[in-house]
Design a protein around this motif. Sequence first.
Motif, PDB file in Angstrom:
ATOM      1  N   TRP A 268       0.835  -1.199   0.000  1.00 60.07           N
ATOM      2  CA  TRP A 268       0.000   0.000   0.000  1.00 60.07           C
ATOM      3  C   TRP A 268       0.868   1.247   0.000  1.00 60.07           C
ATOM      4  O   TRP A 268       0.438   2.307  -0.405  1.00 60.07           O
ATOM      5  CB  TRP A 268      -0.955  -0.003   1.185  1.00 60.07           C
ATOM      6  N   ARG A 269       2.107   1.135   0.459  1.00 58.70           N
ATOM      7  CA  ARG A 269       3.020   2.277   0.462  1.00 58.70           C
ATOM      8  C   ARG A 269       3.617   2.511  -0.922  1.00 58.70           C
ATOM      9  O   ARG A 269       4.333   3.457  -1.130  1.00 58.70           O
ATOM     10  CB  ARG A 269       4.143   2.059   1.460  1.00 58.70           C
ATOM     11  N   ARG A 270       3.348   1.641  -1.850  1.00 56.64           N
ATOM     12  CA  ARG A 270       3.902   1.770  -3.189  1.00 56.64           C
ATOM     13  C   ARG A 270       2.917   2.480  -4.124  1.00 56.64           C
ATOM     14  O   ARG A 270       3.018   2.377  -5.329  1.00 56.64           O
ATOM     15  CB  ARG A 270       4.298   0.397  -3.723  1.00 56.64           C
ATOM     16  N   ARG A 271       1.961   3.185  -3.536  1.00 59.06           N
ATOM     17  CA  ARG A 271       1.019   3.980  -4.319  1.00 59.06           C
ATOM     18  C   ARG A 271       1.537   5.399  -4.416  1.00 59.06           C
ATOM     19  O   ARG A 271       2.020   5.969  -3.447  1.00 59.06           O
ATOM     20  CB  ARG A 271      -0.351   3.978  -3.651  1.00 59.06           C
ATOM     21  N   LEU A 272       1.410   5.962  -5.581  1.00 55.96           N
ATOM     22  CA  LEU A 272       1.885   7.319  -5.826  1.00 55.96           C
ATOM     23  C   LEU A 272       0.724   8.292  -5.698  1.00 55.96           C
ATOM     24  O   LEU A 272      -0.228   8.225  -6.485  1.00 55.96           O
ATOM     25  CB  LEU A 272       2.500   7.412  -7.227  1.00 55.96           C
ATOM     26  N   PRO A 273       0.754   9.197  -4.721  1.00 53.07           N
ATOM     27  CA  PRO A 273      -0.351  10.132  -4.526  1.00 53.07           C
ATOM     28  C   PRO A 273      -0.508  11.060  -5.731  1.00 53.07           C
ATOM     29  O   PRO A 273       0.470  11.615  -6.242  1.00 53.07           O
ATOM     30  CB  PRO A 273       0.067  10.947  -3.300  1.00 53.07           C
ATOM     31  N   ALA A 274      -1.726  11.225  -6.173  1.00 53.66           N
ATOM     32  CA  ALA A 274      -2.004  12.083  -7.328  1.00 53.66           C
ATOM     33  C   ALA A 274      -1.605  13.530  -7.047  1.00 53.66           C
ATOM     34  O   ALA A 274      -1.229  14.262  -7.968  1.00 53.66           O
ATOM     35  CB  ALA A 274      -3.486  11.995  -7.685  1.00 53.66           C
ATOM     36  N   ALA A 275      -1.650  13.931  -5.784  1.00 49.86           N
ATOM     37  CA  ALA A 275      -1.297  15.302  -5.425  1.00 49.86           C
ATOM     38  C   ALA A 275       0.166  15.620  -5.702  1.00 49.86           C
ATOM     39  O   ALA A 275       0.531  16.791  -5.828  1.00 49.86           O
ATOM     40  CB  ALA A 275      -1.592  15.542  -3.942  1.00 49.86           C
ATOM     41  N   CYS A 276       1.003  14.601  -5.814  1.00 50.51           N
ATOM     42  CA  CYS A 276       2.441  14.811  -6.031  1.00 50.51           C
ATOM     43  C   CYS A 276       2.819  14.812  -7.512  1.00 50.51           C
ATOM     44  O   CYS A 276       3.976  15.055  -7.855  1.00 50.51           O
ATOM     45  CB  CYS A 276       3.239  13.717  -5.318  1.00 50.51           C
ATOM     46  N   ALA A 277       1.873  14.533  -8.382  1.00 45.17           N
ATOM     47  CA  ALA A 277       2.161  14.443  -9.811  1.00 45.17           C
ATOM     48  C   ALA A 277       2.188  15.828 -10.455  1.00 45.17           C
ATOM     49  O   ALA A 277       1.359  16.685 -10.152  1.00 45.17           O
ATOM     50  CB  ALA A 277       1.120  13.579 -10.510  1.00 45.17           C
ATOM     51  N   VAL A 278       3.177  16.020 -11.326  1.00 40.83           N
ATOM     52  CA  VAL A 278       3.323  17.271 -12.068  1.00 40.83           C
ATOM     53  C   VAL A 278       3.674  16.905 -13.501  1.00 40.83           C
ATOM     54  O   VAL A 278       4.507  16.025 -13.737  1.00 40.83           O
ATOM     55  CB  VAL A 278       4.446  18.145 -11.469  1.00 40.83           C
TER      56      VAL A 278
ATOM     57  N   VAL B 109       5.969  13.606 -13.731  1.00 39.83           N
ATOM     58  CA  VAL B 109       6.950  13.312 -12.692  1.00 39.83           C
ATOM     59  C   VAL B 109       6.277  13.493 -11.338  1.00 39.83           C
ATOM     60  O   VAL B 109       5.215  14.108 -11.226  1.00 39.83           O
ATOM     61  CB  VAL B 109       8.196  14.229 -12.804  1.00 39.83           C
ATOM     62  N   TYR B 110       6.913  12.951 -10.320  1.00 43.21           N
ATOM     63  CA  TYR B 110       6.421  13.076  -8.948  1.00 43.21           C
ATOM     64  C   TYR B 110       7.460  13.825  -8.133  1.00 43.21           C
ATOM     65  O   TYR B 110       8.649  13.498  -8.176  1.00 43.21           O
ATOM     66  CB  TYR B 110       6.148  11.695  -8.349  1.00 43.21           C
ATOM     67  N   LEU B 111       7.017  14.831  -7.392  1.00 41.36           N
ATOM     68  CA  LEU B 111       7.911  15.655  -6.590  1.00 41.36           C
ATOM     69  C   LEU B 111       8.389  14.866  -5.370  1.00 41.36           C
ATOM     70  O   LEU B 111       7.583  14.323  -4.616  1.00 41.36           O
ATOM     71  CB  LEU B 111       7.209  16.928  -6.144  1.00 41.36           C
ATOM     72  N   ALA B 112       9.710  14.818  -5.172  1.00 39.42           N
ATOM     73  CA  ALA B 112      10.298  14.029  -4.089  1.00 39.42           C
ATOM     74  C   ALA B 112       9.833  14.510  -2.719  1.00 39.42           C
ATOM     75  O   ALA B 112       9.500  13.694  -1.848  1.00 39.42           O
ATOM     76  CB  ALA B 112      11.817  14.071  -4.187  1.00 39.42           C
ATOM     77  N   ALA B 113       9.795  15.820  -2.499  1.00 34.09           N
ATOM     78  CA  ALA B 113       9.382  16.354  -1.193  1.00 34.09           C
ATOM     79  C   ALA B 113       7.935  15.983  -0.882  1.00 34.09           C
ATOM     80  O   ALA B 113       7.595  15.642   0.254  1.00 34.09           O
ATOM     81  CB  ALA B 113       9.566  17.867  -1.171  1.00 34.09           C
ATOM     82  N   CYS B 114       7.090  16.014  -1.891  1.00 33.89           N
ATOM     83  CA  CYS B 114       5.680  15.654  -1.709  1.00 33.89           C
ATOM     84  C   CYS B 114       5.539  14.169  -1.374  1.00 33.89           C
ATOM     85  O   CYS B 114       4.804  13.796  -0.467  1.00 33.89           O
ATOM     86  CB  CYS B 114       4.899  16.004  -2.974  1.00 33.89           C
ATOM     87  N   LEU B 115       6.248  13.324  -2.106  1.00 41.16           N
ATOM     88  CA  LEU B 115       6.203  11.883  -1.837  1.00 41.16           C
ATOM     89  C   LEU B 115       6.665  11.595  -0.418  1.00 41.16           C
ATOM     90  O   LEU B 115       6.100  10.745   0.276  1.00 41.16           O
ATOM     91  CB  LEU B 115       7.068  11.127  -2.848  1.00 41.16           C
TER      92      LEU B 115
ATOM     93  N   ARG C 242      13.158  27.091  -9.511  1.00 43.33           N
ATOM     94  CA  ARG C 242      13.963  26.335  -8.548  1.00 43.33           C
ATOM     95  C   ARG C 242      14.263  24.964  -9.120  1.00 43.33           C
ATOM     96  O   ARG C 242      13.468  24.396  -9.870  1.00 43.33           O
ATOM     97  CB  ARG C 242      13.193  26.134  -7.236  1.00 43.33           C
ATOM     98  N   HIS C 243      15.395  24.399  -8.707  1.00 43.71           N
ATOM     99  CA  HIS C 243      15.708  23.019  -9.052  1.00 43.71           C
ATOM    100  C   HIS C 243      15.156  22.125  -7.942  1.00 43.71           C
ATOM    101  O   HIS C 243      15.444  22.339  -6.761  1.00 43.71           O
ATOM    102  CB  HIS C 243      17.219  22.822  -9.184  1.00 43.71           C
ATOM    103  N   VAL C 244      14.342  21.155  -8.324  1.00 41.66           N
ATOM    104  CA  VAL C 244      13.728  20.246  -7.355  1.00 41.66           C
ATOM    105  C   VAL C 244      14.002  18.804  -7.765  1.00 41.66           C
ATOM    106  O   VAL C 244      14.183  18.500  -8.945  1.00 41.66           O
ATOM    107  CB  VAL C 244      12.201  20.480  -7.244  1.00 41.66           C
ATOM    108  N   ARG C 245      14.015  17.931  -6.767  1.00 47.20           N
ATOM    109  CA  ARG C 245      14.167  16.504  -7.046  1.00 47.20           C
ATOM    110  C   ARG C 245      12.824  15.940  -7.482  1.00 47.20           C
ATOM    111  O   ARG C 245      11.796  16.218  -6.865  1.00 47.20           O
ATOM    112  CB  ARG C 245      14.647  15.739  -5.808  1.00 47.20           C
ATOM    113  N   VAL C 246      12.855  15.139  -8.531  1.00 55.23           N
ATOM    114  CA  VAL C 246      11.635  14.516  -9.045  1.00 55.23           C
ATOM    115  C   VAL C 246      11.937  13.058  -9.390  1.00 55.23           C
ATOM    116  O   VAL C 246      13.098  12.655  -9.508  1.00 55.23           O
ATOM    117  CB  VAL C 246      11.091  15.244 -10.301  1.00 55.23           C
ATOM    118  N   TYR C 247      10.861  12.292  -9.551  1.00 59.33           N
ATOM    119  CA  TYR C 247      10.962  10.891  -9.981  1.00 59.33           C
ATOM    120  C   TYR C 247      10.068  10.722 -11.206  1.00 59.33           C
ATOM    121  O   TYR C 247       8.891  11.107 -11.173  1.00 59.33           O
ATOM    122  CB  TYR C 247      10.508   9.944  -8.868  1.00 59.33           C
ATOM    123  N   GLY C 248      10.606  10.139 -12.250  1.00 62.92           N
ATOM    124  CA  GLY C 248       9.845   9.921 -13.469  1.00 62.92           C
ATOM    125  C   GLY C 248       8.782   8.849 -13.287  1.00 62.92           C
ATOM    126  O   GLY C 248       9.041   7.799 -12.704  1.00 62.92           O
ATOM    127  N   GLU C 249       7.593   9.125 -13.803  1.00 58.00           N
ATOM    128  CA  GLU C 249       6.482   8.181 -13.636  1.00 58.00           C
ATOM    129  C   GLU C 249       6.755   6.846 -14.317  1.00 58.00           C
ATOM    130  O   GLU C 249       6.517   5.786 -13.734  1.00 58.00           O
ATOM    131  CB  GLU C 249       5.185   8.781 -14.175  1.00 58.00           C
TER     132      GLU C 249
END
Length: 133
Positions: free
Chosen positions: A67-77, A88-94, A115-122
């Motif tokens: 269940w922790r392997r779900r990506l919250p829609a609120a973090c998607a950009v 992508v998903y914002l690292a700070a949000c995740l 700003r430069h932010v850490r992200v993860y590709g979907e």
Amino acid sequence: MSPLTRRLIATISAVAAALALMTAAAAVPARADDKDLAKALAAIAAIALIAKAIDDHKKPKGHNGSWRRRLPAACAVDLRSRGDWQRVYLAACLDRFGVRRLPETCEDTARLRGRHVRVYGERCLLRAGFRPE
């Protein structure tokens, strides 16, 4: 309903039941003995255990914390990169949502609002076993 709302409802229910039992125990005549007090305390403890069991039952199950392997829609950009749109998903949000153990190979940086932010590709996260909400 969100897990926080469910937990709040379970807690309020348990407190209300405990207060009702304490009020009933207070209405017992002054000649009540220790057995009545023990019964009231046992009833309160039973209600607390039931409330905890209900709360635990509503938590998502899984051997490996799936269940922790779900990506919250609120973090998607959606970002435009090299003429293509990518999600992508914002690292700070995740991190705020408790999504942990993300693959380092999926980590990247992006420029967002200056700003430069850490992200993860979907796509990478999907291949690693994560699922969007």
